[in-house]
Design an enzyme around this catalytic site. Structure first.
Site: not given
Ligand code: AMP
Length: 327
Positions: A110, A193, A196
């Site tokens: 980040k 990965k 959004k």
């Molecule tokens: P965040 O949107 O970063 O707060 O992520 C929320 C949850 O979604 C966390 O448990 C992340 O590990 C999971 N997550 C986010 N992006 C991915 C992805 N591309 N593939 C699998 N899990 C994801």
């Protein structure tokens, strides 16, 4: 088991969040004591707008409910509404080695993408706040995607260190990571990965229109090989499509590859778009219903706040007492 997890309210969640984390939550809530938070204190560690954050917080609550999280089975709450999280962060920060925080992959990634003036101390502290989230509830398991594993391990080692230093206080949590879906990749760049915020065209979000979903899937980057085969190492773009497809169909990615043998990428993508649209549409209409009832959402979140706070306050008091702090 006691389960804790959360998502930052930084825009509509995508199919990666669902397959990596939320799908597991839905299973777990049936037989465990679950806490699912909207991690708005984590959201403010990267650039944000206040009014948008407020809306995204309700938006994420509405999506949680539309996806099937049930406030009668699980505690759904907003992180900033339980003040113990911020206070526990401070206590834990004093046993967290600086060196360990600077080795956190997410922090490095980040901060590489931000301007120097945008890298704040909160971004550095992010994993300590996450450890506070987890440890306040005596959590045993944390269902997350692979990218969060390192943070859960820090929470585990902080729990053990605190217990050694001050006496038994916290349970040591473990992460729960799905086998194939732990890291759904960007449709545009399979080396990254799905996210959004990084590239919306590489994601399929729960608030996308059917046209947007179709467009993004049809333009997904694959390769020039003709044979359909599941090979995540050598053919990550195709493997990603097969993983998403097979997860929606409850089959293995290898079985999905079998099913498509002899077909073109175009027809795989068409089939996948249709499946995604059919899966997302009813969730979206449920979301539209929830978002029209802000009062009901607020009631659910207030009830969640009360349930969460009762437990968080007990753990915080215990930690303060062990450290010799007057509470
Ligand atoms: P965040 O949107 O970063 O707060 O992520 C929320 C949850 O979604 C966390 O448990 C992340 O590990 C999971 N997550 C986010 N992006 C991915 C992805 N591309 N593939 C699998 N899990 C994801």
């Amino acid at each position: 088991m006691i389960i804790f997890s959360g998502i930052r309210p930084t825009g509509p969640i995508h199919i990666g969040n669902y397959l990596g984390a939320i799908r597991n939550w839905l299973e777990l809530q049936k037989n465990n004591q679950c806490f699912f938070c909207i991690a708005n204190l984590h959201a403010i560690t990267t650039p944000f707008k206040s009014e948008q954050l407020r809306q995204e917080t309700f938006g994420l609550a509405a999506l949680y409910l539309s996806l099937g999280l049930d406030p009668h089975q699980s505690t759904l709450f907003v992180q900033s509404q339980v003040k113990e999280h911020a206070e526990m962060t401070w206590l834990l920060s004093t046993i967290t080695p600086m060196g360990e925080l600077s080795r956190m992959t997410q922090y490095k990634e980040k901060s590489d993408r931000l301007k120097a003036s945008q890298i704040n101390a909160g971004l550095f502290y992010y994993p300590v706040l996450m450890a506070a989230d987890i440890l306040l509830y005596q959590t045993e398991a944390v269902p997350v995607g692979e990218d969060q594993q390192q943070h859960v391990e820090l929470a585990r080692s902080l729990a053990q260190k605190f217990n050694r230093q001050f006496g038994a206080t916290f349970k040591a949590p473990k992460s729960l990571i799905p086998k194939n879906q732990a890291r759904i990749r960007s449709l545009r760049d399979p080396s990254r990965k799905m996210s959004k915020t990084d590239d919306p065209r590489g994601a399929v979000s729960f608030l996308d229109s059917p046209e947007e979903i179709k467009n993004n899937v049809m333009r997904a980057v694959t390769d020039s090989d003709r044979q359909i085969k599941y090979d995540p190492q050598r053919r990550p773009g195709l493997a990603n499509l097969l993983i998403i497809y097979s997860s929606l169909e409850n089959i293995s990615p290898q079985e999905a590859a079998q099913q498509f043998v002899g077909q073109s990428y175009q027809s795989i993508k068409e089939e996948l778009s249709q499946k995604l649209i059919a899966f997302i549409e009813p969730i979206q209409s449920e979301y539209q219903q929830w978002i029209k009832q802000p009062q009901k959402l607020e009631e659910i979140l207030t009830a969640g706040q009360e349930q969460a706070q009762t437990i968080a306050a007990q753990t915080l008091a215990k930690a303060q007492q062990k450290m010799g702090l007057l509470g």
